[in-house]
Structure formats: C-alpha cells, structure tokens
Design an enzyme around this catalytic site. Sequence first.
Site, PDB file in Angstrom:
ATOM      1  N   ARG A 123       0.862  -1.179   0.000  1.00  0.00           N
ATOM      2  CA  ARG A 123       0.000   0.000   0.000  1.00  0.00           C
ATOM      3  C   ARG A 123       0.899   1.229   0.000  1.00  0.00           C
ATOM      4  NH1 ARG A 123      -3.198  -3.116  -1.328  1.00  0.00           N
ATOM      5  NH2 ARG A 123      -5.336  -3.488  -0.580  1.00  0.00           N
ATOM      6  N   GLU A 164      -5.185   7.083  -6.815  1.00  0.00           N
ATOM      7  CA  GLU A 164      -5.432   6.134  -7.892  1.00  0.00           C
ATOM      8  C   GLU A 164      -6.810   6.400  -8.494  1.00  0.00           C
ATOM      9  OE1 GLU A 164      -4.933   2.184  -6.324  1.00  0.00           O
ATOM     10  OE2 GLU A 164      -2.773   2.442  -6.014  1.00  0.00           O
ATOM     11  N   HIS A 192      -1.689  -0.583 -10.090  1.00  0.00           N
ATOM     12  CA  HIS A 192      -2.302  -1.442  -9.081  1.00  0.00           C
ATOM     13  C   HIS A 192      -2.808  -2.740  -9.702  1.00  0.00           C
ATOM     14  CE1 HIS A 192      -4.178  -1.104  -4.802  1.00  0.00           C
ATOM     15  NE2 HIS A 192      -3.839  -2.358  -5.076  1.00  0.00           N
TER      16      HIS A 192
END
Length: 222
Positions: free
Chosen positions: A140, A169, A188
């Site tokens: 993360r 994001e 991601h």
Amino acid sequence: MSGTRAAGLTSTAELTWGLLHALTRSLPAEDRNLREGAWQQTAGRDLHGARLGVVGPGGVGSRVAQVGVAFGMDVVAWSAHLDPGHAKALGVTPVSKRELLTTSSVMTLHVRLSPHTVGLIATGELALMRPEALPINTSRAPVVDEEALLAALHAGAWGGAALDVHFTEPLPTDSPWRSAPRTVLTPHLGYVTADAFEIFYRDALGDLLAYAADEPVRLLTP
C-alpha cells in the site's frame, strides 16, 4: 455480511517478481529502445547471491521469499511480529529492520496498511539503504513516505524503484511520478488477473444465493 475468498496472494507475489525483473534487466527501457532501432543499451544485474529483504513475510511476502530462495538469493526478512521459526522454515534469515535496510540489494514491502504501518519506511529508513538498492512496493502506498521516496530518486539514490500502488489512484496526469527517474510503475495490478476475478465473481454470486436461501456463507466479522 459475506465476503469472497482472497485470491491475491499468488498474483501479487508473481507481479512483485515481474517488477523486480523489469528493474534489474531494464525491460521497459530495452523494449522501447529495440522498437526505436537501438540494441542492448543497458547492463543488467544478477539476482543469484544478492540479498533480498522482505518486509512482512506473511501470505504474499512468504511466497516472494520462497521464489528468492529458489533463485539462489540471500533472503532476509523483518516484521514487527516476525516469527523466527516461520522465517527459518522458509529458508529465510530473520533480521532487524535496520539490518534489512542497510544490507539488502532489493527491499520489497508486503505489510497490511494500518496506523502502525503508515510511514513505516520514511526519510530515516530510506537513507539507510544501499546506493544500488531497489525498493519495490506492491503493498500500500502510505507504507512509504511518498515525498521522501520521490526526493531520494531525484537525488540519484538507488538503482531504481518499482511501485504498483499509489497515493492517488488512478494516477493523475500531472503526477510527479510520471516523470520520476529510474522507476517502473504499474496501475495497481497486483490482484488483477482473470483467475482472481473468476473467484471474486463466483463467490459474490454464491454469497447472494446463500443469503436468499437464508444460509449465509463466508460471514465477515469485525
């Protein structure tokens, strides 16, 4: 409330190794150079014998560590609640956080985001890393101090960095990361595989059917 099974353990670990190879062999740059007419513009780095530091040898981190052992790397691990016996069973040496940072050629992060892990790798920790080190984050984004990491890269620290997770994001078009030097960036993708989505959607449908039959499954508890 019902959930779905976690399918990201293997997919995230596999992506971590894709990012590591992309860094050590300059794959994005060499692909681009080849398409533009050039040939062999960089010299890669061997993994065999290099030290791999795994921060968080849990579900994902353990898989990453096992691959490192198979590659003949010297794998070390640290976490705040590390079980030395578990690490040694993986063929991994448990070390302190400081030793991992100061001695690893590759440092890969696999910890859960919590109040205890926000800023886990900040300016002081980044300064301990070797000049040729390669930090990789598929965990993360807030685990690492973003501004400190970006500043260190622009200052010429390390051989590069790979990030699959970002503070914002999707990554904004004006993000400074888009022009960050010596980086491999992915959007991601850690959990994004057809196999994982098949499990997620099948389980979601199963959850709905079980709820309708008043026989809920995979109940989530606080």
